[in-house]
Scaffold this motif. Structure first.
Motif, short mmCIF file in Angstrom:
data_model
loop_
_atom_site.label_atom_id
_atom_site.label_comp_id
_atom_site.label_asym_id
_atom_site.label_seq_id
_atom_site.Cartn_x
_atom_site.Cartn_y
_atom_site.Cartn_z
N VAL A 7 0.93 -1.20 0.35
CA VAL A 7 -0.01 -0.01 0.02
C VAL A 7 0.75 1.21 0.12
N THR A 8 2.25 1.29 -0.02
CA THR A 8 3.07 2.31 0.04
C THR A 8 4.11 2.37 -1.04
N ASP A 9 4.32 3.47 -1.85
CA ASP A 9 5.44 3.33 -2.53
C ASP A 9 6.30 4.96 -1.85
N LEU A 10 7.70 4.64 -2.39
CA LEU A 10 8.58 5.91 -2.12
C LEU A 10 9.33 6.28 -3.28
N SER A 11 9.27 7.61 -3.68
CA SER A 11 9.70 8.05 -4.82
C SER A 11 10.56 9.26 -4.62
N LEU A 12 11.61 9.66 -5.30
CA LEU A 12 12.18 10.60 -5.23
C LEU A 12 12.35 11.72 -6.15
N GLU A 13 11.83 13.05 -6.06
CA GLU A 13 11.62 13.91 -6.77
C GLU A 13 12.38 15.31 -6.67
N GLY A 14 13.72 15.12 -7.45
CA GLY A 14 14.63 15.92 -7.14
C GLY A 14 15.17 15.65 -5.69
N ASP A 15 15.20 16.54 -4.79
CA ASP A 15 15.55 16.33 -3.40
C ASP A 15 14.87 15.99 -2.46
N VAL A 16 13.28 15.76 -3.16
CA VAL A 16 12.40 15.54 -2.05
C VAL A 16 11.67 14.04 -2.14
N ALA A 17 11.76 13.44 -1.09
CA ALA A 17 11.21 12.11 -1.15
C ALA A 17 9.72 12.08 -1.07
N VAL A 18 8.79 11.29 -1.69
CA VAL A 18 7.60 11.51 -1.76
C VAL A 18 7.02 10.11 -1.46
N ILE A 19 6.29 9.98 -0.35
CA ILE A 19 5.88 8.75 0.40
C ILE A 19 4.28 8.76 -0.29
N THR A 20 3.90 7.71 -0.94
CA THR A 20 2.42 7.65 -1.39
C THR A 20 1.90 6.53 -1.09
N LEU A 21 0.59 6.79 -0.28
CA LEU A 21 -0.18 5.80 0.41
C LEU A 21 -1.47 5.50 -0.60
N ASN A 22 -1.51 4.21 -0.63
CA ASN A 22 -2.82 3.69 -1.61
C ASN A 22 -3.32 2.72 -0.98
N SER A 23 -4.56 2.91 0.03
CA SER A 23 -5.15 1.87 0.64
C SER A 23 -6.45 2.14 0.41
N PRO A 24 -7.26 1.84 -0.37
CA PRO A 24 -8.66 1.93 -0.59
C PRO A 24 -9.55 1.40 0.47
N PRO A 25 -10.76 1.89 0.82
CA PRO A 25 -11.42 3.05 0.34
C PRO A 25 -11.07 4.34 0.69
N VAL A 26 -10.43 4.36 1.94
CA VAL A 26 -10.27 5.58 2.72
C VAL A 26 -9.04 5.76 3.53
N ASN A 27 -7.95 4.98 2.87
CA ASN A 27 -6.47 4.95 3.45
C ASN A 27 -6.44 4.92 5.05
N ALA A 28 -7.40 4.16 5.52
CA ALA A 28 -7.58 3.93 6.84
C ALA A 28 -6.35 3.45 7.56
N LEU A 29 -5.75 3.77 8.85
CA LEU A 29 -4.50 3.21 9.39
C LEU A 29 -4.46 1.93 9.76
N SER A 30 -4.51 0.98 8.70
CA SER A 30 -4.52 -0.47 9.02
C SER A 30 -3.06 -0.75 9.34
N ALA A 31 -2.96 -2.11 9.77
CA ALA A 31 -1.43 -2.57 10.00
C ALA A 31 -0.71 -2.51 8.92
N LYS A 32 -1.07 -2.76 7.57
CA LYS A 32 -0.33 -2.63 6.63
C LYS A 32 0.04 -1.16 6.20
N VAL A 33 -0.94 -0.27 6.55
CA VAL A 33 -0.64 1.26 6.27
C VAL A 33 0.17 1.73 7.57
N ARG A 34 0.25 1.47 8.54
CA ARG A 34 1.34 1.71 9.55
C ARG A 34 2.39 1.13 9.15
N GLU A 35 2.76 -0.02 8.67
CA GLU A 35 3.87 -0.55 8.56
C GLU A 35 4.46 0.10 7.15
#
Ligand code: 3HC
Length: 693
Positions: A7-35
């Motif tokens: 449910v989580t990706d990490l990318s680098l845009e220039g010198d900014v790291a972007v953590i992108t969360l994708n856990s439908p429907p509402v990105n609730a903080l499940s164990a996977k999301v916390r991890e």
């Protein structure tokens, strides 16, 4: 782009790291999301090329809270506090990029970022109170440090979703970026933070606002007093207040301990269990077995309503509020004018309290037109709702006309509160288009909509009605045709027992007090006084046969005449009435009964247990889909106390076996009105709960 977990990706845009969360429907903080978050922040922190970190979500929303389905079980993986520590203590600036709703644990995560940017449509809130909880991840200590204790009190005890603009003004957001351009906006903001070498702002260290309120206990005393009525019976609002007091009076870490303790108490108590149950019950009610998600919907672009009375007018307002044009048909000009004037007055009252703007009053009124002719007005409507007297002959006459006038495919709905809709549908050549839409009075305010499926109602008509209900802000429950449907049928049980109790020696105010203390906004007799004792009473036919007859004959027709079961002063404060007491005593003498002292416990059990039993009969007959649907009806249409879940959930809390035993005891003493439902007997014999049905 590197995958951190599913449910989580990490990318680098220039010198900014972007953590992108994708856990439908509402990105609730499940164990996977916390991890994902924990590992994502760890990886971003360890990458020397990343100088700042942006947290952003895919889908319809930022994190909308803890995962409620996990509550009650053991938490796996990193805790929310672990994630928050990673963010707050990060040596690189962390920016939360917010869209949709940032709620509960979601906001608590965002408050651990050093900065927050949002799009203008985003909404911020700590709605835990509505689940019988308080924010349990530091929100109680951080929010008052950002917005001040007064605002925090209001936000946390109401659960209100604060619009982004207000969030910006209050300091919850640091910048608003262009709608639809959150990622770009957040990256630009991060670059600005780096370029300007802005500090790593930690909310936990900001004490000015809480210190300013220290030594001012009146802030809390006044807030409690002003809201005493609203909070009556609920534990969570008071506990939320106590955590804000702790934020004001204690160091951050000590405040967290208070939060932790009170959160635990609420989480393990029956009120939160009931409120969490209700959250899912409402959503489950939308799911109709056998009706596919892709069932074709009928576009509803224009609505017709028959009857400009209180009900018709209130129903019309729902559609105008949602931007759907409505035409109301009455038989005569005078009641039509009166109905339209009442609608305008209602809107103006809302505007005068700041609920809507003057322009919205005009826009909504412009969407509601009046007419004296169904023939002239209903040819192009997609839905007609009949809201006239509860008389079968009148309804049949109207539906025969609608059948001739309305275009093919239009939905023909009745707002009857209990008549047989199959019989109404039988006068049309299109029973598949006929459905019950039972609104509750006042229809522009009450949340519940009982959608009544008749024998031939088509899936399309049902699916459209369910969707439309959501569009006009109603909570819909699909029920079947039976006298009184689900809500009024169960109400009938309580009303019968309340009346009987009075004839056995309990005064109306005693019955009312017990039900009020249970958590209803008022008891059945106060309710009758409010609605008017003369509903359905015909003066010419009245012959003093019932207590109600005698009261109405004495012009005690309820609050509107200054007296009913109760006496009322000029401010409509109710007092027990010696007059009513005499009338009741006369009836008791005439009936030859021996009045007795009736305990509060018996009053409660006599009123409530038959309701639960009736719910079982309704389920047995298939008139409600599931036990939780009955609870949704009673909470949203009849004032069942939210913290008690609903009659069926309450039945589970006290135990089906106890309900059955009491019904058997009452049956033996007082007859078959208390006969237990066979399904209740079966449930108990199988050692199951209502929730298992
Ligand atoms: N946990 C688990 N599931 C959730 C959820 C949550 N926090 N929030 C929503 N869902 C589920 C719903 O059950 C529903 O599932 P379904 O499709 O299977 O029925 C689905 O997400 C979509 O929800 P809605 O139908 O409600 O969608 P809407 O678009 O109408 O509303 C919303 C979205 C405003 C986010 C609304 O779902 C909502 O208010 N959610 C609850 C928010 C909340 O209370 N957050 C606080 C949680 S408690 C907490 O965070 C404790 C912390 O302090 C430690």
């Amino acid at each position: 782009m590197a995958e951190i977990n599913s449910v989580t990706d990490l990318s680098l845009e220039g010198d900014v790291a972007v953590i992108t969360l994708n856990s439908p429907p509402v990105n609730a903080l499940s164990a996977k999301v916390r991890e994902g978050l924990y590992e994502g922040f760890k990886a971003a922190g360890a990458n020397p090329a990343a100088k700042a970190i942006v947290l952003i979500c895919e889908g319809r929303t930022f994190i909308a809270g803890a995962d409620i389905t996990e509550f009650g079980g053991a938490m796996a993986g990193p805790s929310l506090f672990d994630v928050q520590g990673m963010m707050e203590n990060s040596p690189k600036p962390v920016i939360a990029a917010i869209h949709g709703t940032v709620l509960g644990g979601g906001l608590e995560v965002a408050l651990c970022a050093h900065y927050r940017v949002a799009v203008p449509s985003a909404k911020f809130g700590l709605p835990e109170v509505n689940l019988g909880l308080l924010p349990g991840a530091g929100g109680t200590q951080r929010l008052p440090r950002v917005v001040g204790p007064e605002r925090a009190l209001e936000m946390m005890t109401s659960g209100r979703h604060v619009p982004a603009k207000e969030a910006l003004a209050g300091g919850l957001a640091d910048e608003l970026v262009e709608e639809g351009k959150l990622r770009e906006g957040a990256l630009a903001f991060a670059k600005k933070v780096l370029a300007e070498n802005r500090p790593l702002t930690r909310i936990r260290d900001q004490n000015e606002k809480v210190e300013a309120a220290r030594g001012k206990p009146e802030i809390f005393a006044e807030f409690r007093k002003a809201n005493a009525r609203k909070f009556r019976g609920f534990l969570a609002p008071e506990y939320n207040i106590q955590t804000i007091e702790a934020a004001v009076n204690l160091p951050f870490e000590e405040g967290l301990k208070v939060e932790r303790k009170l959160f635990g108490e609420l989480m393990s108590g029956p009120q939160s269990a009931a409120q969490r149950y209700s959250f899912f019950a409402e959503r489950t009610a939308n799911k109709i077995p056998g009706i596919a998600d892709d069932t074709p919907l009928i576009p509803i672009k224009k609505v017709g309503i028959i009857g400009a009375g209180t009900m018709g007018g209130g129903i019309a307002m729902n559609f105008a509020n949602a931007g759907i044009p409505v035409v109301i048909v009455e038989q005569r000009q005078e009641p039509l004018d009166r109905g339209l004037a009442t609608i305008r007055k209602n809107y103006e009252r809302t505007a005068s309290r700041g609920g809507i703007t003057a322009q919205q009053v005009e826009d909504r009124c412009a969407l509601i037109t009046g007419s004296l002719s169904m023939e002239d007005s209903f040819g192009d409507v997609d839905l007609v709702i009949e809201a006239v007297f509860e008389r079968m002959d009148i309804k049949k006459d109207i539906f025969a006309k609608l059948d001739a006038i309305c275009k093919p495919g239009a939905i023909l709905a009745t707002n009857t509160s209990g008549l047989n809709i199959d019989e109404i549908a039988s006068v049309t050549k299109r029973p598949e288009s006929v459905i019950g839409l039972h609104f509750f009075s006042p229809a522009n305010v009450m949340k519940l909509l009982e959608i009544v499926r008749a024998d031939h109602t088509s899936d399309s008509v049902i699916a459209t009605s369910m969707k439309l209900a959501k569009q006009i802000g109603k909570i819909a429950v699909l029920v079947g045709v039976c006298p009184g449907f689900v809500g009024n049928r169960i109400l009938g049980q309580r009303q019968r027992e309340a009346q009987k109790l009075v004839m056995e020696g309990a005064m109306p105010w005693e019955v009312d007090r017990v039900l009020y203390d249970f958590g209803f906004p008022m008891g059945p007799f106060a309710m009758s006084d409010l609605a008017g004792l003369d509903i359905g009473w015909v003066k010419e036919k009245s012959n003093g046969e019932s207590i109600r007859d005698v009261l109405c004959e004495a012009d005690r027709r309820g609050q509107k005449t200054g007296a009913g079961y109760y006496d009322y002063d000029e401010n409509r404060n109710a007092k027990p009435s010696p007059f009513t007491e005499n009338v009741i005593n006369d009836f008791i003498v005439k009936s030859g009964a021996n009045p007795r002292k009736i305990s509060d416990e018996e009053i409660l059990e006599r009123c409530i247990y038959p309701m639960i039993n009736e719910g079982m009969k309704i389920l047995e007959e298939g008139k409600a889909i599931r036990a939780s649907d009955i609870d949704v009806v009673w909470q949203n249409g009849y004032g069942w106390p939210v913290y008690r879940g609903g009659p069926m959930h309450y039945g589970d809390q006290i135990g089906p076996a106890k309900v059955l035993a009491k019904m058997q005891e009452f049956q033996a003493k007082m007859g078959d009105q208390f006969k237990p439902a066979p399904l209740l007997e079966k449930l108990v014999s199988e050692n199951k709960k209502f929730a298992d049905l």
